[in-house]
Enzyme design. Structure first.
Site, mmCIF file in Angstrom:
data_model
loop_
_atom_site.group_PDB
_atom_site.id
_atom_site.type_symbol
_atom_site.label_atom_id
_atom_site.label_comp_id
_atom_site.label_asym_id
_atom_site.label_seq_id
_atom_site.Cartn_x
_atom_site.Cartn_y
_atom_site.Cartn_z
ATOM 1 N N ASN A 116 10.540 -6.417 1.577
ATOM 2 C CA ASN A 116 10.330 -7.857 1.433
ATOM 3 C C ASN A 116 9.836 -8.145 0.014
ATOM 4 O O ASN A 116 9.764 -7.256 -0.824
ATOM 5 C CB ASN A 116 9.349 -8.365 2.496
ATOM 6 C CG ASN A 116 7.981 -7.696 2.380
ATOM 7 O OD1 ASN A 116 7.637 -7.130 1.341
ATOM 8 N ND2 ASN A 116 7.215 -7.752 3.449
ATOM 9 N N GLN A 160 0.828 -1.212 0.000
ATOM 10 C CA GLN A 160 0.000 0.000 0.000
ATOM 11 C C GLN A 160 0.863 1.264 0.000
ATOM 12 O O GLN A 160 0.459 2.291 -0.565
ATOM 13 C CB GLN A 160 -1.016 -0.028 1.158
ATOM 14 C CG GLN A 160 -0.449 -0.074 2.568
ATOM 15 C CD GLN A 160 -0.185 -1.497 3.048
ATOM 16 O OE1 GLN A 160 -0.010 -2.429 2.249
ATOM 17 N NE2 GLN A 160 -0.113 -1.665 4.350
ATOM 18 N N GLU A 163 23.195 -9.675 -4.447
ATOM 19 C CA GLU A 163 23.018 -8.253 -4.165
ATOM 20 C C GLU A 163 24.269 -7.703 -3.459
ATOM 21 O O GLU A 163 24.750 -6.635 -3.800
ATOM 22 C CB GLU A 163 21.771 -8.086 -3.278
ATOM 23 C CG GLU A 163 21.432 -6.655 -2.947
ATOM 24 C CD GLU A 163 20.419 -6.558 -1.807
ATOM 25 O OE1 GLU A 163 20.138 -7.583 -1.152
ATOM 26 O OE2 GLU A 163 19.931 -5.446 -1.561
ATOM 27 N N HIS A 164 24.734 -8.436 -2.463
ATOM 28 C CA HIS A 164 25.963 -8.061 -1.757
ATOM 29 C C HIS A 164 26.990 -9.177 -1.915
ATOM 30 O O HIS A 164 26.641 -10.348 -1.812
ATOM 31 C CB HIS A 164 25.702 -7.850 -0.262
ATOM 32 C CG HIS A 164 24.714 -6.772 0.042
ATOM 33 N ND1 HIS A 164 23.390 -7.038 0.246
ATOM 34 C CD2 HIS A 164 24.856 -5.433 0.150
ATOM 35 C CE1 HIS A 164 22.744 -5.899 0.479
ATOM 36 N NE2 HIS A 164 23.604 -4.911 0.421
ATOM 37 N N GLN A 199 23.863 -10.391 7.415
ATOM 38 C CA GLN A 199 22.744 -10.355 6.456
ATOM 39 C C GLN A 199 21.639 -11.312 6.866
ATOM 40 O O GLN A 199 20.462 -11.021 6.670
ATOM 41 C CB GLN A 199 23.200 -10.721 5.029
ATOM 42 C CG GLN A 199 23.962 -9.651 4.288
ATOM 43 C CD GLN A 199 23.192 -8.359 4.062
ATOM 44 O OE1 GLN A 199 22.012 -8.371 3.736
ATOM 45 N NE2 GLN A 199 23.857 -7.246 4.255
#
Lengths: 348, 348
Positions: free
Chosen positions: B209, B186, B322-323, B255
């Site tokens: 998420n 939303q 991503e990392h 992480q």
């Protein structure tokens, strides 16, 4: 053409509506073709090429021999023009290369940012009514300067299963590594998933009609990057009393002739320019080889008179055209207030 | 943890699968909420905040007074740490600013490329289990350096309808112009269409998420740009015999504790390091305040032994984390062969 005088702000949205279907109208077709290409590869590409391009191909990939034949059939005059354009585009993009940025934010902590070429890129070149070798130049030249190792090109064949020689010549000249006779949604799907013939790429570039544009947007859901949703072609010209109506008309027609779904808009603070441009368009369009296409696009288009410069700027930002041409005395006033990505040309 | 030794290439896809639902699983929920937010604005945002965040809010926007109270409740120690991080991030991003590139490609034809700030940007900061004020620093600091005039932030409230004070303090410090207590799909819909309270933005940044990530992807169909699909969090560490197993374990856990759907992977050319890191993870995880979350993420994670460096590099590129953290003697060999966008850290 539709002439509109000082439209009310609440009417801008309707007035600036693009003549395209929405993503949702096209999405189910795109999803169907994507699923089929993922499952059946080359076989389904051939089926759709027969269905949409009206030709039964033996092979998808353009051969070395076809490229040699194409090069032989392009005139020296056109070759020289292509070489000159290539040179200009190279100068511009080489100037944009940046060095590695290195910063020691704290003793012993060295941070850096660097740009690497994307190894495998796909270029989409629309086919059909005009050979867009200019687009190849603008996509393949920077890909080469960046150092991309695999540069794949897809473009639809004509009814004889051929690609325009200027397309093949330019692609080979600019270091495209593989050329495929596949267009439309199925070409984007092919580069997204890879097939027996077409390699899977990491990023897809290039313009297209609304089907190609939606296909590119859907491709991003399958892990492929895209340059931007870039079609159909559109142009907004802002002209004041200082503009040359004949040039403005020629600029508008140059985009209108791209396709029947192109959209061109003139915004002007001069009623006189609006009337003059309208007359010039009528005069020039009669002489265009692509008159039939341009006439349909012009029917979608608008001449908008706006008294106040600031209101004109607000309307231009609201529309955010793909291409934007300024024919005004005070271009800095317009340039300083641009808030989106525009490809801008200033005609003085 | 799952230990895998020299996996076959045909098993890589399955092995490197991310623990997320696909876009299509989530898409219908996202489309439903987008349509509702477009139609009903704030009212529907309040309804979903009650449903998903369990709180009935009176107002969506954080007040000046709430920001002042938050600032008063953040410790001086934390404020100093935030100031130091802000300073480092500023130094790094200021170094990345580029000048206008101007080239005269032919006499009288002046071409230029320049970067303009995006006027209205939206930042999404995930909420729930940890206050990610680091993310605010990394997003709002460059937005300010670029010169964005409107920087809107959305983050979900807790059960009392509150935002963590460190979030509010950091947002105000970094020039965020408006903060809204809205999270999830939303929030992305609100920034995409605009509501009575939330301004419509041109580009949305920030992690989330899988629901937020898909919502951002759907937002691009409605004309809003996004930074990238950035969640759930993932990390791949490449370690050889020269690595410190305790540091590697700490990096992996850092992480893993982000969320139960985080994924961390260790690739190593050393069986010894794999065994040592496994032991270190067991030891360190017991002491973590976010042990329950880290344990679930670790269950999704893998320790992969690969004999050949080149094979390890191929697998890392295939996964494209991503990392990416390098704890190896010869980091240049790894760095030179990176083919996608990675956020890289080198630990020596």
């Amino acid at each position: 053409m539709n002439k509109i005088y000082n439209p009310k702000r609440e009417d801008w949205e309707e007035l600036l509506k693009r003549p395209t279907q929405t993503v949702s109208d096209i999405e189910s077709t795109v999803n169907k073709i994507f699923t089929e290409v993922q499952g059946f590869g080359d076989a389904i590409l051939l089926k759709y090429t027969q269905e949409f391009d009206g030709v039964a191909l033996d092979a998808i990939q353009v051969t070395e021999n076809e490229i040699r034949q194409a090069a032989a059939s392009v005139s020296t005059e056109l070759k020289n023009a292509i070489a000159a354009a290539k040179q200009n585009i190279e100068v511009f993009h080489k100037a944009q290369k940046t060095e590695k940025v290195e910063v020691e934010t704290a003793p012993g902590v060295l941070c850096w940012q660097e740009k690497r070429p994307i190894q495998k890129v796909g270029l989409y070149i629309p086919g059909g009514s005009a050979p867009l070798f200019s687009t190849i130049l603008m996509l393949a030249v920077p890909a080469n300067i960046a150092g991309c190792t695999e540069v794949v090109l897809c473009t639809p064949p004509n009814h004889e299963g051929k690609i325009h020689p200027a397309i093949l010549y330019t692609a080979a000249l600019c270091g495209v590594t593989q050329i495929f006779k596949i267009g439309g949604i199925q070409a984007i799907a092919g580069m997204t998933f890879g097939t027996e013939s077409i390699p899977q790429v990491y990023k897809i570039f290039g313009p297209g009609n609304q089907y190609v544009t939606v296909a590119k947007q859907i491709a991003t859901k399958h892990g492929v990057a895209i340059d931007m949703p870039a079609g159909p072609s559109e142009l907004l010209v802002m002209a004041d009393d200082s503009a040359n109506a004949s040039f403005v008309a020629a600029d508008l027609l140059s985009q209108a002739e791209h396709g029947v779904d192109s959209q061109v808009i003139l915004v002007s603070t001069s009623r006189n320019i609006i009337d003059e441009v309208e007359k010039e368009i009528e005069k020039q369009i009669a002489q265009l080889p692509r008159k039939n296409i341009a006439e349909k696009a012009i029917a979608n288009s608008r001449l908008i008179y706006i008294t106040e410069i600031q209101t004109a700027i607000d309307l231009i930002n609201e529309y955010s055209p793909e291409h934007y041409i300024l024919c005004v005395g005070n271009e800095d006033e317009y340039l300083n207030q641009i808030i989106n990505d525009f490809i801008i040309k200033i005609n003085k």
